[in-house]
Scaffold this motif. Structure first.
Motif, PDB file in Angstrom:
ATOM      1  N   ALA A  13       0.820  -1.258  -0.121  1.00 37.54           N
ATOM      2  CA  ALA A  13      -0.024   0.124   0.112  1.00 37.54           C
ATOM      3  C   ALA A  13       0.782   1.300   0.013  1.00 37.54           C
ATOM      4  CB  ALA A  13      -0.819  -0.128   1.360  1.00 37.54           C
ATOM      5  N   GLU A  14       0.408   2.121  -0.669  1.00 43.46           N
ATOM      6  CA  GLU A  14       0.839   3.758  -0.775  1.00 43.46           C
ATOM      7  C   GLU A  14      -0.024   4.562  -0.049  1.00 43.46           C
ATOM      8  OE1 GLU A  14       3.041   3.041  -5.100  1.00 43.46           O
ATOM      9  OE2 GLU A  14       1.708   4.596  -4.960  1.00 43.46           O
ATOM     10  N   THR A  15       0.386   5.237   0.913  1.00 44.09           N
ATOM     11  CA  THR A  15      -0.655   6.273   1.460  1.00 44.09           C
ATOM     12  C   THR A  15      -0.373   7.673   1.086  1.00 44.09           C
ATOM     13  OG1 THR A  15       0.779   6.326   3.317  1.00 44.09           O
ATOM     14  CG2 THR A  15      -0.861   4.761   3.638  1.00 44.09           C
ATOM     15  N   THR A  16      -1.776   8.347   1.052  1.00 44.28           N
ATOM     16  CA  THR A  16      -1.428   9.657   0.502  1.00 44.28           C
ATOM     17  C   THR A  16      -0.963  10.766   1.672  1.00 44.28           C
ATOM     18  OG1 THR A  16      -3.326   9.375  -0.659  1.00 44.28           O
ATOM     19  CG2 THR A  16      -3.171  11.539  -0.444  1.00 44.28           C
ATOM     20  N   ARG A  31      -5.185  14.798 -10.950  1.00 42.54           N
ATOM     21  CA  ARG A  31      -4.420  14.925  -9.627  1.00 42.54           C
ATOM     22  C   ARG A  31      -3.167  14.676  -9.541  1.00 42.54           C
ATOM     23  NH1 ARG A  31      -8.547  15.647  -5.531  1.00 42.54           N
ATOM     24  NH2 ARG A  31     -10.588  15.664  -6.823  1.00 42.54           N
ATOM     25  N   LEU A  32      -2.432  15.384  -8.607  1.00 41.98           N
ATOM     26  CA  LEU A  32      -0.960  15.148  -8.380  1.00 41.98           C
ATOM     27  C   LEU A  32      -1.020  14.960  -6.829  1.00 41.98           C
ATOM     28  CD1 LEU A  32       1.819  15.049  -9.164  1.00 41.98           C
ATOM     29  CD2 LEU A  32       1.651  17.491  -8.764  1.00 41.98           C
ATOM     30  N   ASP A  33      -0.852  13.665  -6.278  1.00 38.80           N
ATOM     31  CA  ASP A  33      -0.473  13.499  -5.134  1.00 38.80           C
ATOM     32  C   ASP A  33       1.000  13.124  -4.628  1.00 38.80           C
ATOM     33  OD1 ASP A  33      -3.312  13.354  -5.338  1.00 38.80           O
ATOM     34  OD2 ASP A  33      -3.456  11.475  -4.456  1.00 38.80           O
ATOM     35  N   ARG A  34       1.425  13.427  -3.310  1.00 35.73           N
ATOM     36  CA  ARG A  34       2.476  12.865  -2.766  1.00 35.73           C
ATOM     37  C   ARG A  34       2.171  12.060  -1.905  1.00 35.73           C
ATOM     38  NH1 ARG A  34       5.829  15.559   1.622  1.00 35.73           N
ATOM     39  NH2 ARG A  34       4.028  16.762   2.000  1.00 35.73           N
ATOM     40  N   VAL A  35       2.728  10.717  -2.012  1.00 31.33           N
ATOM     41  CA  VAL A  35       2.461   9.471  -1.500  1.00 31.33           C
ATOM     42  C   VAL A  35       3.776   9.061  -0.648  1.00 31.33           C
ATOM     43  CG1 VAL A  35       0.881   8.744  -3.022  1.00 31.33           C
ATOM     44  CG2 VAL A  35       2.908   7.797  -3.227  1.00 31.33           C
ATOM     45  N   ARG A  36       3.281   8.323   0.378  1.00 29.89           N
ATOM     46  CA  ARG A  36       4.428   7.529   1.086  1.00 29.89           C
ATOM     47  C   ARG A  36       4.515   5.817   0.580  1.00 29.89           C
ATOM     48  NH1 ARG A  36       6.970   9.691   4.285  1.00 29.89           N
ATOM     49  NH2 ARG A  36       5.432  10.752   5.520  1.00 29.89           N
ATOM     50  N   LEU A  37       5.701   5.600   0.354  1.00 30.70           N
ATOM     51  CA  LEU A  37       5.693   4.105  -0.309  1.00 30.70           C
ATOM     52  C   LEU A  37       5.912   3.097   0.897  1.00 30.70           C
ATOM     53  CD1 LEU A  37       8.170   5.102  -3.357  1.00 30.70           C
ATOM     54  CD2 LEU A  37       5.570   4.895  -3.377  1.00 30.70           C
ATOM     55  N   PRO A  38       5.734   1.897   0.515  1.00 30.47           N
ATOM     56  CA  PRO A  38       5.862   0.910   1.538  1.00 30.47           C
ATOM     57  C   PRO A  38       7.152   0.974   2.326  1.00 30.47           C
ATOM     58  CG  PRO A  38       4.902  -0.120  -0.344  1.00 30.47           C
ATOM     59  CD  PRO A  38       5.317   1.340  -0.943  1.00 30.47           C
ATOM     60  N   ASP A  39       8.179   1.241   1.693  1.00 28.94           N
ATOM     61  CA  ASP A  39       9.588   1.282   2.287  1.00 28.94           C
ATOM     62  C   ASP A  39       9.879   2.789   2.976  1.00 28.94           C
ATOM     63  OD1 ASP A  39      10.073   3.344   0.235  1.00 28.94           O
ATOM     64  OD2 ASP A  39      11.841   2.387  -0.548  1.00 28.94           O
TER      65      ASP A  39
END
Length: 190
Positions: A13-16, A31-39
């Motif tokens: 999962a990637e979180t916004t 849309r343009l989102d900044r996300v947190r990756l699994p790592d």
């Protein structure tokens, strides 16, 4: 229908973190989102939000399938497709399917079967297209097309349609996917 329980793939999962709208038109919401990756690192994701659509596989009493030919501006050419259209806010998907079949072809159907759903562009859109099989067709009226919409209606047998895919005459993703479903449903394999 899928009877398997949904699997939890939380490790993917990637979180916004932050979301912004780049463009809003009549059809597209970019849309343009900044996300947190699994790592735990960060990345950006560009994508299109879409209200969803339907595609209808209309089957005439003789077994022929009803198609449309419509000019598609982004490709600069006419495409062969099944009747389809976007879901209006708050509209039931079968209502959309019935409306689009009537507006684009002038036909109504007695029997409706929801076959499934497809996501045509998972890398850059959340669009879903609900797939319907329509039988017991009767001409209700002429086409009632939207302003600026021009569509020819044509028929092909299942075999002719599959050959048109093989020969590159039909390249529309929703139509190819719907043909896959139609082939299985009409040959009583699903």
């Amino acid at each position: 229908m899928n009877t398997r329980p949904p699997e939890n793939h939380a490790h993917l999962a990637e979180t916004t973190i932050e979301s912004s709208q780049v463009f809003r038109g009549k059809l597209l919401d970019v849309r343009l989102d900044r996300v947190r990756l699994p790592d735990a690192s960060e990345a950006t994701r560009e994508y299109v939000k879409h209200q969803g659509a339907v595609v209808v596989i209309p089957v005439l009493d003789g077994g022929e399938l009803l198609f449309e030919r419509q000019f598609r501006y982004p490709l600069g050419r006419a495409m062969i497709e099944f009747p389809a259209g976007k879901i209006d806010p708050g509209e039931l998907v079968e209502t959309t399917a019935r409306r689009e079949l009537l507006e684009e072809t002038g036909f109504v159907a007695e029997e409706w079967r929801h076959l499934g759903v497809m996501h045509p562009c998972v890398g850059y859109s959340d669009e879903r297209i609900e797939i319907f099989l329509a039988r017991g067709l009767a001409r209700q009226s002429g086409q009632n097309l939207d302003h600026g919409e021009f569509i020819d209606v044509l028929t092909l047998t299942l075999e002719e349609a599959v050959a048109a895919v093989r020969d590159g005459e039909i390249t529309d993703a929703k139509t190819i996917t719907a043909l896959f479903w139609a082939e299985k449903a009409l040959l009583s394999q699903w």
